[in-house]
Write an enzyme that holds these catalytic residues in place. Structure first.
Site, PDB file in Angstrom:
ATOM      1  N   LYS A 282       0.467  -1.152  -0.130  1.00 50.32           N
ATOM      2  CA  LYS A 282       0.355   0.245  -0.180  1.00 50.32           C
ATOM      3  C   LYS A 282       0.996   1.338   0.094  1.00 50.32           C
ATOM      4  CE  LYS A 282      -4.393   1.635   2.401  1.00 50.32           C
ATOM      5  NZ  LYS A 282      -5.257   1.030   2.447  1.00 50.32           N
ATOM      6  N   GLU A 375     -19.846  -2.986  10.925  1.00 48.43           N
ATOM      7  CA  GLU A 375     -20.718  -2.429  11.822  1.00 48.43           C
ATOM      8  C   GLU A 375     -21.686  -3.214  11.802  1.00 48.43           C
ATOM      9  OE1 GLU A 375     -19.401  -1.574   8.688  1.00 48.43           O
ATOM     10  OE2 GLU A 375     -18.182   0.252   8.610  1.00 48.43           O
ATOM     11  N   ARG A 403     -25.234   0.467   8.031  1.00 46.97           N
ATOM     12  CA  ARG A 403     -25.141  -0.882   7.458  1.00 46.97           C
ATOM     13  C   ARG A 403     -25.930  -1.874   9.102  1.00 46.97           C
ATOM     14  NH1 ARG A 403     -21.093  -2.841   4.703  1.00 46.97           N
ATOM     15  NH2 ARG A 403     -21.640  -2.799   2.784  1.00 46.97           N
TER      16      ARG A 403
HETATM   17  C1  LIG Z   1     -19.048  -0.028   5.354  1.00 47.07           C
HETATM   18  C2  LIG Z   1     -17.291   0.782   5.342  1.00 47.07           C
HETATM   19  N1  LIG Z   1     -17.265   0.939   6.516  1.00 47.07           N
HETATM   20  C3  LIG Z   1     -16.574   1.687   6.062  1.00 47.07           C
HETATM   21  C4  LIG Z   1     -15.250   1.578   5.523  1.00 47.07           C
HETATM   22  C5  LIG Z   1     -14.059   2.921   5.399  1.00 47.07           C
HETATM   23  N2  LIG Z   1     -12.651   2.694   4.467  1.00 47.07           N
HETATM   24  C6  LIG Z   1     -12.822   2.576   3.093  1.00 47.07           C
HETATM   25  S1  LIG Z   1     -11.827   2.070   2.343  1.00 47.07           S
HETATM   26  C7  LIG Z   1     -11.611   1.064   3.724  1.00 47.07           C
HETATM   27  C8  LIG Z   1     -10.318   0.135   3.864  1.00 47.07           C
HETATM   28  C9  LIG Z   1     -10.326  -0.676   2.841  1.00 47.07           C
HETATM   29  O1  LIG Z   1      -9.422  -2.047   3.297  1.00 47.07           O
HETATM   30  P1  LIG Z   1      -8.914  -2.789   1.888  1.00 47.07           P
HETATM   31  O2  LIG Z   1     -10.658  -3.560   1.524  1.00 47.07           O
HETATM   32  O3  LIG Z   1      -8.113  -4.711   2.694  1.00 47.07           O
HETATM   33  O4  LIG Z   1      -8.483  -2.158   0.650  1.00 47.07           O
HETATM   34  P2  LIG Z   1      -7.182  -1.550   0.882  1.00 47.07           P
HETATM   35  O5  LIG Z   1      -7.883  -0.076   0.619  1.00 47.07           O
HETATM   36  O6  LIG Z   1      -6.366  -1.530   1.879  1.00 47.07           O
HETATM   37  O7  LIG Z   1      -6.498  -1.445  -0.738  1.00 47.07           O
HETATM   38  C10 LIG Z   1     -12.118   1.806   4.745  1.00 47.07           C
HETATM   39  C11 LIG Z   1     -11.861   0.763   6.365  1.00 47.07           C
HETATM   40  C12 LIG Z   1     -16.124   1.389   4.345  1.00 47.07           C
HETATM   41  N3  LIG Z   1     -16.033   2.029   3.484  1.00 47.07           N
HETATM   42  N4  LIG Z   1     -17.533   0.933   4.180  1.00 47.07           N
END
Ligand SMILES: Cc1ncc(C[n+]2csc(CCOP(=O)(O)OP(=O)(O)O)c2C)c(N)n1
Length: 663
Positions: A282, A375, A403
């Site tokens: 990342k 959530e 959610r």
């Molecule tokens: C239901 C929900 N909760 C929280 C978020 C906030 N959020 C956006 S991206 C993310 C992390 C995603 O991590 P990952 O799937 O591993 O993708 P990466 O960014 O590491 O590529 C979070 C928690 C969201 N978008 N949707």
């Protein structure tokens, strides 16, 4: 001309010689850093998927093949490769620019709307089923998930359903070990175990040997069975995925386009669902983002990366330039409260930084409970913590709390449990757009019995609300936007005044019209009042504070004293605060409780968000302006209504449809 400028559609990428791909990746990274420094956005996640996205578009044929990105915050590279390079990308997340998320309205290459985590696999399954039943039956459906999104409840539900739904589906797990902060929980740990397994190197070696480095076409099919046997014997800890009917491939180096192309080419022909485990870094290619992926997951507009020291001071420097975040205040207050009360715990779903709970995490790591992107679990877990005698403060963004509606109703409110919900990012989220606006919470929470819903007016009232809520002992929902709109010394704030449940506050005494507002809309009400004053209208202002329960005595007095009432809220009009005031007025009128005192029917105007999805924009102000919520438009409507010829008519005016209705 740069290589990127020659890419107008995914076809151009396929024709590019392999030796030029790394150059293309470097150009893309430079652009990502530049654009997010100006516009803000998801930097680290996009930097990590540059090669992955190139490889996907070289092998698959979008839009015939459908690529569905989970959350879709990592689609910037996809956008650049699918015809959106240029002005629209330079203005990403701003007025006139493309969305920072997947948007089928924007391009046929965006297969499904997303912004919330965990939806990709369910969406992919639905599209795959439709393809098998009524579609061509041959195109590929590819779901791209992060390691954190893989562990979402929704993803798990889809996994559970997979083998019953389709035989042809490709899942790419982009494993960068990070959610926003470090991924938490058993599934990311399990992926990590695979990555750390000694056989990783051996696997890649065997693949290289078997597949060769060039194009292979049908030779891959000849080798497929041998490959399968070899992989199976080499990659032992993958049986978890096999329970779901998935064939596992990997780990694959997510920065080697050649390696990914080989595996993806094989997957294209697979007759069973496959999961490719891709390992990426990342923030790759930008030292600050790679070293601090949590901080650079999403950056604010105008953060000049080159000036960012690679240490924590950088954060202080950028923070001091802007208004204080409510999250900052929350985190510091919780850390203080937790010192004197062992029952206090913070619960957060993968958003410790965004909600400010990092301060609690730093001080009491075992009392800041990060449950991952979960959530629903966070809410039921908090309910049970409260049942067990603890005092959970569950901090979540308004949009993600959606959610957990059933958990709020069934697990918290039905048992009247004292969970305090700190609902961050309530209101419009300028740059993220429709998937992220927190403008529905008053409407979905208001019908739930036992729920106390309030929106404090500023930093001090927020602190008072938090401390008072600990004394109220009931399900409490404190909503607030990101910033409190001023620079305050967050660490100096102290509990100053107990707030009674359902108590409003008269801020300005007026004559013709009373503006009743919540939270930051009180500032808007003041601006409206100033405009009204210059037009000779004397407006009062009431800080409504509570969306539930309402201050019936204060409202009764308002309806007695003023001919016109205008509510202003940062929520949709349907079912929001203004609706609550209307309901109160109608009920009071029916009960002839005296609110009218023979002075005729009152006019009620409501200002809030209309019944449509609102897109992204350059600022909250610009979005409000486009939706009739500027001070001058609101003042104009009030003046128009005051001077209407039939003051006692009781019809809904269509002239105000969308932003303000009057009774
Ligand atoms: C239901 C929900 N909760 C929280 C978020 C906030 N959020 C956006 S991206 C993310 C992390 C995603 O991590 P990952 O799937 O591993 O993708 P990466 O960014 O590491 O590529 C979070 C928690 C969201 N978008 N949707």
């Amino acid at each position: 001309m740069s290589i990127l400028e020659t890419i107008r559609s995914p076809k151009d990428i396929k024709n590019l010689p392999a030796q030029r791909l790394n150059e293309l990746a470097a150009e893309i990274r430079a652009l990502l850093v530049d654009v997010t420094a100006k516009n803000g956005g998801h930097l680290a996640s996009n930097l990590g998927v540059v090669e992955l996205t190139i490889a996907l578009h070289r092998v698959f044929d979008s839009p015939t093949d459908r690529i569905i990105f989970d959350v879709s915050h990592q689609t910037y590279v996809h956008k650049l490769l699918t015809g959106r390079n240029g002005d629209v990308f330079l203005k990403i997340r701003m007025d006139g620019g493309c969305s920072g998320f997947s948007s089928p309205d924007e391009s046929e290459h965006d297969a499904f709307v997303a912004g919330h985590a965990g939806t990709a696999l369910s969406a992919a399954l639905g599209l795959a089923y439709a393809r098998d039943k009524i579609g061509d039956g041959t195109s590929n459906i590819i779901a791209v998930l992060g390691d954190a999104s893989l562990s979402c409840g929704l993803t798990m539900e889809a996994l559970n359903n997979m083998s019953a739904t389709t035989k042809r589906l490709i899942i790419i797990v982009n494993d960068n070990k990070f959610s926003i902060g470090r991924s938490v929980g058993a599934i990311p740990l399990y992926l990590n175990k695979i990555l750390r397994s000694k056989i990783y190197g051996a696997t890649i070696g065997v693949l290289k040997k078997m597949l060769g480095s060039g194009k292979f076409g049908t030779s891959i099919l000849r080798n497929a069975r041998r490959l399968k046997r070899a992989l199976k014997s080499l990659i032992l800890p993958t049986s978890y995925f096999e329970y779901y009917g998935l064939r596992y491939f990997g780990p694959v180096d997510g920065h080697s386009i050649a390696q990914m192309e080989e595996i993806f080419e094989f997957c294209r022909h697979s007759k069973v669902p496959v999961l490719v485990h891709v390992k990426t870094v990342k923030g790759k290619g930008c030292a600050a983002a790679a070293d601090f992926p949590e901080k650079f997951h999403g950056v604010e507009p105008a953060v000049a990366l080159e000036n960012c020291e690679k240490n924590a001071d950088c954060e202080k420097n950028t923070a001091s330039a802007k208004d204080t975040d409510y999250g900052e205040i929350l985190g510091l207050q919780l850390a203080k409260l937790a010192e004197c009360d062992v029952r206090i715990v913070g619960v957060v779903s993968a958003m410790a930084r965004g909600t400010g709970l990092v301060h609690m995490r730093n001080k009491f790591p075992d009392r800041c409970l990060d449950v991952g992107i979960a959530e629903e679990h966070a809410v039921t877990f908090s309910a049970a913590l409260a049942k067990g005698g603890m005092r959970p403060i569950c901090a979540m963004y308004s949009t993600f709390l959606q959610r957990a509606f059933d958990q709020i109703l069934h697990d918290v409110c039905l048992q009247n449990l004292p969970v305090i919900f700190c609902i961050d990012r309530a209101g419009i989220s300028a740059h993220d757009g429709a998937t992220h606006h927190g403008i529905f919470d008053i409407s979905y929470l208001r019908p739930i019995p036992n729920a106390v819903i309030l929106q404090p007016n500023g930093a001090q009232e927020f602190v008072d609300a938090l401390h008072s809520a600990l004394l109220w002992n009931c399900p409490t929902f404190i909503r607030y936007p990101k910033s409190c709109g001023r620079v305050v010394d967050a660490s100096a704030l102290k509990f100053s005044k107990f707030l009674g449940i359902g108590r409003a506050d008269e801020l300005v005494r007026g004559k013709e019209v009373c503006l009743i507002a919540l939270g930051p809309m009180i500032d808007l009400a003041r601006a409206v009042a100033a405009q009204l004053k210059s037009a000779g209208v004397n407006a009062g202002i009431l800080n409504g504070r509570f969306a539930k329960p309402l201050d019936e005595s204060a409202l009764g007095k308002v309806f007695e004293d003023y001919e016109m009432v205008a509510t202003i809220e940062d929520n949709v009009l349907s079912g929001g605060f203004g609706s609550a005031v209307l309901e109160f007025y109608l009920a009071a009128e029916r009960n002839s409780s005296g609110v009218r005192k023979n002075r005729g029917t009152r006019k009620i105007l409501r200002f809030g968000w209309p019944d449509k999805f609102i897109g992204h924009g350059s600022s909250i102000g610009s979005i409000m302006g486009k939706n009739g919520l500027s001070p001058s438009e609101i003042a104009g409507k009030i003046i128009g209504a005051l001077s209407a010829t039939e003051p006692h008519s009781r019809k809904i005016s269509t002239a105000n449809a969308g932003v303000g209705h009057f009774l």
